[in-house]
Design an enzyme around this catalytic site. Structure first.
Site, mmCIF file in Angstrom:
data_model
loop_
_atom_site.group_PDB
_atom_site.id
_atom_site.type_symbol
_atom_site.label_atom_id
_atom_site.label_comp_id
_atom_site.label_asym_id
_atom_site.label_seq_id
_atom_site.Cartn_x
_atom_site.Cartn_y
_atom_site.Cartn_z
ATOM 1 N N ASN A 8 0.887 -1.227 -0.076
ATOM 2 C CA ASN A 8 0.061 -0.065 -0.285
ATOM 3 C C ASN A 8 1.003 1.225 -0.054
ATOM 4 O OD1 ASN A 8 -1.828 2.040 0.512
ATOM 5 N ND2 ASN A 8 -2.699 1.200 2.293
ATOM 6 N N ARG A 73 -2.498 -2.046 -3.645
ATOM 7 C CA ARG A 73 -3.377 -1.178 -3.473
ATOM 8 C C ARG A 73 -3.404 -0.006 -4.506
ATOM 9 N NH1 ARG A 73 -5.160 3.422 1.231
ATOM 10 N NH2 ARG A 73 -7.274 3.618 0.563
ATOM 11 N N HIS A 162 -12.287 3.211 -0.467
ATOM 12 C CA HIS A 162 -12.171 2.100 0.654
ATOM 13 C C HIS A 162 -12.865 0.867 0.419
ATOM 14 C CE1 HIS A 162 -11.474 5.962 3.469
ATOM 15 N NE2 HIS A 162 -10.313 5.463 3.227
ATOM 16 N N ARG A 223 -9.225 16.250 5.941
ATOM 17 C CA ARG A 223 -10.027 16.671 4.711
ATOM 18 C C ARG A 223 -11.514 17.141 5.078
ATOM 19 N NH1 ARG A 223 -9.168 10.849 1.752
ATOM 20 N NH2 ARG A 223 -7.038 10.526 3.010
ATOM 21 N N GLY A 312 -9.207 2.661 12.210
ATOM 22 C CA GLY A 312 -8.725 3.290 13.587
ATOM 23 C C GLY A 312 -9.532 3.856 14.593
ATOM 24 N N VAL A 313 -10.511 4.796 13.819
ATOM 25 C CA VAL A 313 -11.373 5.569 14.853
ATOM 26 C C VAL A 313 -12.538 4.609 15.163
ATOM 27 C CG1 VAL A 313 -12.854 7.499 15.087
ATOM 28 C CG2 VAL A 313 -10.580 7.936 13.951
ATOM 29 N N GLY A 314 -12.959 3.989 13.992
ATOM 30 C CA GLY A 314 -14.119 3.091 14.141
ATOM 31 C C GLY A 314 -13.979 2.027 15.216
ATOM 32 N N GLU A 315 -12.790 1.310 15.155
ATOM 33 C CA GLU A 315 -12.549 0.217 16.081
ATOM 34 C C GLU A 315 -12.237 0.350 17.454
ATOM 35 O OE1 GLU A 315 -9.872 -2.025 13.844
ATOM 36 O OE2 GLU A 315 -10.753 -1.781 12.080
ATOM 37 N N GLU A 366 -7.713 -4.630 5.338
ATOM 38 C CA GLU A 366 -7.745 -4.632 3.784
ATOM 39 C C GLU A 366 -6.572 -5.313 3.395
ATOM 40 O OE1 GLU A 366 -7.702 -0.201 5.148
ATOM 41 O OE2 GLU A 366 -8.507 0.462 3.288
#
Ligand SMILES: Nc1ncnc2c1ncn2[C@@H]1O[C@H](COP(=O)(O)OP(=O)(O)O)[C@@H](O)[C@H]1O
Ligand SMILES: CC(=O)OP(=O)(O)O
Ligand SMILES: [Mg+2]
Length: 380
Positions: A8, A73, A162, A223, A312-315, A366
């Site tokens: 990646n 990727r 994604h 962003r 990262g944030v979601g988990e 991923e």
């Protein structure tokens, strides 16, 4: 047993993972090695000069004898690529043609491919595209309401990104709920440095928040996500900013870093805990945007079985999960505080036992998805 190297390549980093994949039916990959080479092109001692140097450093010492394939990727596959592709000169040229649509991502991906082809001659290379999973978007979801001829001529289209993450996470959500993928409607929320939402109907992407580029949609680390396009005209005409500067402002100096000075969610939460009002506002803006997409995609899907947080944030950020879905209990969406706060790491349900919508946390992978699609191309 197949050994696959997954690369990646970002603008300033190369992430790599070497995986051993046993034969089917249920391959559980073994991570042989993984790592990241950062600060490419930085004018600092020890920093790699370019992707060639970074990749040589990453590959040095890896056990690559008998390597089956390299999976890359590639962020933008445009409308050209609906599936992963075995890399040859024609594929390389097609990825290069898409650079104007993803100026931050595709050049680095391409550099990775070129360098890996040179360093590992004879090993098949496969390009796996972020956009491919979203080629199932219905026209009404992928069409921007601008002059049709102009859109056609310049490729103005919602491509979505994604995709490897939304694909593997929606599949794993169905598995977690012990239901066939074809029967499950899920909203997947990939919240990493980049962030996007996806409505997945029976395994197919039917709506997604990133569009022509990875700038649209959710609030991200650096962003802006969605904004009134007139802001760009205003900054250009009234503030006198050149287009390149506005591009840089929206991609690198907006989102959490623009609002509160930090792009890392851990740092933002720490500041918010000290009562910093800018951090508190940034957190609210971030979570509110997620909630709006959940509402929109619920309406789009008609019936919603699961909402899944990943990346990262979601988990790792229970506060974000709780705040993003707060006040939606009338829609059957509820987060159980004890389950949400439990320090578990694997795929899990965090809604109350009989909730109509299962709220889930599912770690993304991923690299494994890229390895598996890479082997799929070789087997085809
Ligand atoms: N324990 C944590 N709590 C809150 N946020 C976290 C935690 N661990 C990682 N993150 C956040 O995850 C984000 C990076 O996500 P990741 O999926 O690794 O990004 P990338 O897009 O680079 O792959 C960062 O904003 C980081 O702050
Ligand atoms: C497409 C995209 O935003 O990727 P990342 O999250 O890796 O920046
Ligand atoms: Mg990521």
């Amino acid at each position: 047993m197949s050994r696959v190297l997954v690369l990646n390549c970002g603008s300033s980093s190369v992430k790599y993972r070497l995986l051993d994949v046993p034969r089917s039916p249920e391959p559980e990959p073994v991570v042989v090695a993984s790592g990241v080479v950062e600060r490419i092109g930085e004018d600092a001692p020890g920093a790699p000069r370019d992707h060639a140097e970074a990749l040589s450093a990453a590959l040095a010492g890896l056990p690559l004898d008998g390597l089956t394939a390299v999976g890359h990727r590639v962020v933008h596959g445009g409308l050209t690529f609906t599936a992963p592709a075995l890399v040859d000169d024609v594929v390389v040229a097609a990825i290069a043609e898409l650079v104007p649509l993803a100026p931050l991502h595709n050049p680095a991906n391409l550099a990775g491919i070129e360098v890996a082809r040179a360093l590992l001659p004879g090993v098949p290379q496969v390009a796996v595209f972020d956009t491919a999973f979203h080629r199932t978007l219905p026209a009404a979801a992928s069409t921007y309401a601008i002059d049709a001829a102009t859109a056609e001529r310049f490729g103005i289209h919602r491509y979505g990104f994604h995709g490897t993450s939304h694909a593997i996470v929606s599949r794993r959500t169905a598995a977690l709920l012990d239901r066939p993928l074809a029967e499950v409607n899920t909203i997947t929320l990939h919240l990493g440095n980049g962030a996007s939402a996806c409505a997945v109907e029976g395994g197919r992407s039917v709506a997604t928040s990133m569009g022509l580029s990875p700038l649209e949609g959710l609030v991200m680390g650096t962003r802006s996500g969605d904004l009134d396009p007139a802001i760009i005209f205003h900054l250009h005409r009234v503030a006198g900013m050149p287009i390149e500067e506005i591009d840089e402002l929206l991609n690198r100096r907006s989102g959490l870093v623009g609002l509160a000075g930090v792009n890392d969610m851990r740092a933002l939460l720490a500041r918010r805990a000290t009562g910093d009002p800018a951090a508190a506002l940034a957190f609210e803006v971030y979570c509110r945007r997620i909630r709006s997409y959940v509402g929109a995609y619920y309406a789009e899907l008609g019936r919603l079985d699961a909402i899944t947080f990943t990346a990262g944030v979601g988990e790792n950020a229970p506060a974000v999960r709780a705040a993003a879905l707060a006040g939606l209990d009338r829609l059957g969406i509820e987060v159980d505080a004890a389950r949400n706060d439990a320090p578990e790491r694997g795929a899990r349900v965090i809604s109350p036992p009989d909730a109509p919508v299962a709220v889930c946390v599912v770690p993304t992978d991923e690299e494994w998805e890229i390895a598996s699609q890479t082997l799929g191309v070789l087997a085809a």
